[in-house]
Design an enzyme around this catalytic site. Sequence first.
Site, PDB file in Angstrom:
ATOM      1  N   CYS A   1      33.212  25.717  44.869  1.00  0.00           N
ATOM      2  CA  CYS A   1      32.190  24.536  44.413  1.00  0.00           C
ATOM      3  C   CYS A   1      32.711  23.835  43.421  1.00  0.00           C
ATOM      4  CB  CYS A   1      31.073  25.312  43.538  1.00  0.00           C
ATOM      5  SG  CYS A   1      30.213  26.451  44.968  1.00  0.00           S
TER       6      CYS A   1
ATOM      7  N   GLY B   1      33.274  21.338  47.777  1.00  0.00           N
ATOM      8  CA  GLY B   1      32.229  21.785  48.451  1.00  0.00           C
ATOM      9  C   GLY B   1      31.688  20.760  49.492  1.00  0.00           C
TER      10      GLY B   1
ATOM     11  N   ASN C   1      30.552  27.512  39.396  1.00  0.00           N
ATOM     12  CA  ASN C   1      31.438  27.481  40.487  1.00  0.00           C
ATOM     13  C   ASN C   1      32.376  28.895  40.033  1.00  0.00           C
ATOM     14  OD1 ASN C   1      35.087  26.005  40.325  1.00  0.00           O
ATOM     15  ND2 ASN C   1      33.729  26.846  42.109  1.00  0.00           N
ATOM     16  N   GLY C   2      32.693  29.555  41.047  1.00  0.00           N
ATOM     17  CA  GLY C   2      33.311  30.837  40.890  1.00  0.00           C
ATOM     18  C   GLY C   2      32.608  31.872  41.592  1.00  0.00           C
TER      19      GLY C   2
ATOM     20  N   TYR D   1      46.243  23.703  46.631  1.00  0.00           N
ATOM     21  CA  TYR D   1      45.559  23.233  47.567  1.00  0.00           C
ATOM     22  C   TYR D   1      44.151  22.443  47.234  1.00  0.00           C
ATOM     23  CZ  TYR D   1      42.216  23.153  51.688  1.00  0.00           C
ATOM     24  OH  TYR D   1      41.102  22.715  52.432  1.00  0.00           O
TER      25      TYR D   1
HETATM   26  P1  AMP Z   1      45.022  28.096  59.723  1.00  0.00           P
HETATM   27  O1  AMP Z   1      45.003  27.218  60.994  1.00  0.00           O
HETATM   28  O2  AMP Z   1      43.766  29.236  59.598  1.00  0.00           O
HETATM   29  O3  AMP Z   1      46.163  28.755  59.559  1.00  0.00           O
HETATM   30  O4  AMP Z   1      44.655  27.396  58.315  1.00  0.00           O
HETATM   31  C1  AMP Z   1      45.472  26.865  57.681  1.00  0.00           C
HETATM   32  C2  AMP Z   1      44.926  25.327  57.172  1.00  0.00           C
HETATM   33  O5  AMP Z   1      43.820  25.487  56.269  1.00  0.00           O
HETATM   34  C3  AMP Z   1      45.784  24.489  56.430  1.00  0.00           C
HETATM   35  O6  AMP Z   1      46.304  23.450  56.823  1.00  0.00           O
HETATM   36  C4  AMP Z   1      45.258  24.603  54.968  1.00  0.00           C
HETATM   37  O7  AMP Z   1      45.468  23.200  54.437  1.00  0.00           O
HETATM   38  C5  AMP Z   1      43.807  24.912  55.224  1.00  0.00           C
HETATM   39  N1  AMP Z   1      43.399  25.770  54.038  1.00  0.00           N
HETATM   40  C6  AMP Z   1      43.952  26.929  53.706  1.00  0.00           C
HETATM   41  N2  AMP Z   1      43.100  27.439  52.933  1.00  0.00           N
HETATM   42  C7  AMP Z   1      41.922  26.746  52.879  1.00  0.00           C
HETATM   43  C8  AMP Z   1      40.673  26.931  52.186  1.00  0.00           C
HETATM   44  N3  AMP Z   1      40.501  28.029  51.318  1.00  0.00           N
HETATM   45  N4  AMP Z   1      39.608  26.236  52.378  1.00  0.00           N
HETATM   46  C9  AMP Z   1      39.979  24.987  53.177  1.00  0.00           C
HETATM   47  N5  AMP Z   1      40.975  24.946  53.841  1.00  0.00           N
HETATM   48  C10 AMP Z   1      42.021  25.687  53.745  1.00  0.00           C
END
Ligand code: AMP
Length: 490
Positions: free
Chosen positions: A7, A36, A111-112, A264
């Site tokens: 969030c 979010g 947030n959290g 990220y």
């Molecule tokens: P996957 O396809 O399941 O391996 O997801 C990997 C992708 O999801 C990567 O390109 C990341 O940028 C993205 N990603 C990883 N963690 C998150 C997160 N917590 N929230 C949104 N996107 C994520």
Amino acid sequence: MSVHEECGVFGIISNNTTTDVGRLSYYGLYALQHRGQEGCGIVVNHDGLFYSHKDLGLVSEVFGNEELSKFPAGEMAVGHVRYGTTGGNKRSNCQPIEVNHQKGRMALAHNGNLSNAAELRDELELSGAIFHTTSDTETIAYIITKERIKCGSIEDALTNAMDILKGAYSLVLMSPQKLICARDPHGFRPLCYGKTKDGSFIVASESCALHAVGAEFIRDVDPGEILVFTRQKDTADGYTVNVRSVQRHCYKEERKICIFEYIYFARPDSVIDGISVHSARVSAGRTLAKVHPVNADMVIGVPDSGLDAAIGYSLESGIPYGIGLIKNKYIGRTFIAPDHRLDQVKIKLAAIEDVVKGKRIVLIDDSIVRGTTSGRLVSLLKEAGAKEIHMRISAPPFLHPCYYGTDIDSEEHLIANKHSVSEIAGIIGADSLGYLPVEDLGCLMQERYDDYFSGYCSACFDGNYPTKVPECGSRDRFERPLSEVRKKEE
Ligand code: AMP
């Protein structure tokens, strides 16, 4: 199931009577949209009365001119953007949460994730509390209100509540007369504040939201710190905003900012706890180039979260940086519809054939969760004629759930829990694969060698949880289906 709470929070207190605090909150939330995308809300305080609007959807969908015009010019406002978190994706779970109590009125944005939310809620329910939502935030609101009955001020109530709340919380709350923000004693989630040229104060999850409303960054809220903003009348229609810091909970716990904020989650132009998110990512890319070198013709990043680390890899290795993938700007994060991620990758990203054809490519992304995205990207690039794909990930392998507010899939879905690095390379079709080693995560913190300020939480990678973790961390743990309720009653 893992716990999810991603969030963004925003707060403003103005130094006059004419500021359109609702509209400014809207601009602030727009800058925090990446934190979010499922719901958002704003509560404006005018003369002690609260005016609110919240709903499911993006900031641009929930707020148009009509909604914003209904807000009166006000003294303060609190805003929130939410990703489906603890508690389902329901309108009732949208924030800020408002509480009306004999002891006063409060609007709260959070947030959290609390790591003791389930115990606290059980206790409250057994003593007669009735909850309207299924999110942790209502538990926080309840506890602050309970403490408020015993204390002389809302900040004293919050200080006492912080003895009870465990886990991650960056809070912005508003009473009829005060704007208050607080960060949990570990400082898991970011929170900072700044000031506009005309003397209004802004609180936000990330510094990018301060800049969006023309405010200058003052500083990060310290882990465990509470800031109380009040208005003091000094001219006919002018006020001075005073800031007071309450530090009873400061420096009692190790500092544990979420390392994934830098990898990220946060926006690259934000500076969190003195560290530029962009520079942290460049530094991770440089480290990757040192620990996983490869002979290649070009480094490309996966837009958007892999771009900064790709620049770092290129700078360190001397391999030219190129733009090999283009992202459709009008698509939100793939993450919004996890069940359709496979299709969404195709819709969201395309390879530039002219750039990648016949080349040995180093492809940088921030993380691999299930492996779906990486597999699709490797295919896209190979279909466009890339000769080799060497995948480099600017995070270590995800192995454990997060209880502090990052959306990480359940352990059984994390590809790194089931396969070795070389197996994953085979599954996604890459010619080689290298992750940022967990022992090198400190490179993201760069020059912050100070013992306290270099602390971070990397539990999702190494399982070292800074607090006791909940027995049941299900996202929907308060959405009890009848069958489960019956089991409990038996
Ligand atoms: P996957 O396809 O399941 O391996 O997801 C990997 C992708 O999801 C990567 O390109 C990341 O940028 C993205 N990603 C990883 N963690 C998150 C997160 N917590 N929230 C949104 N996107 C994520």
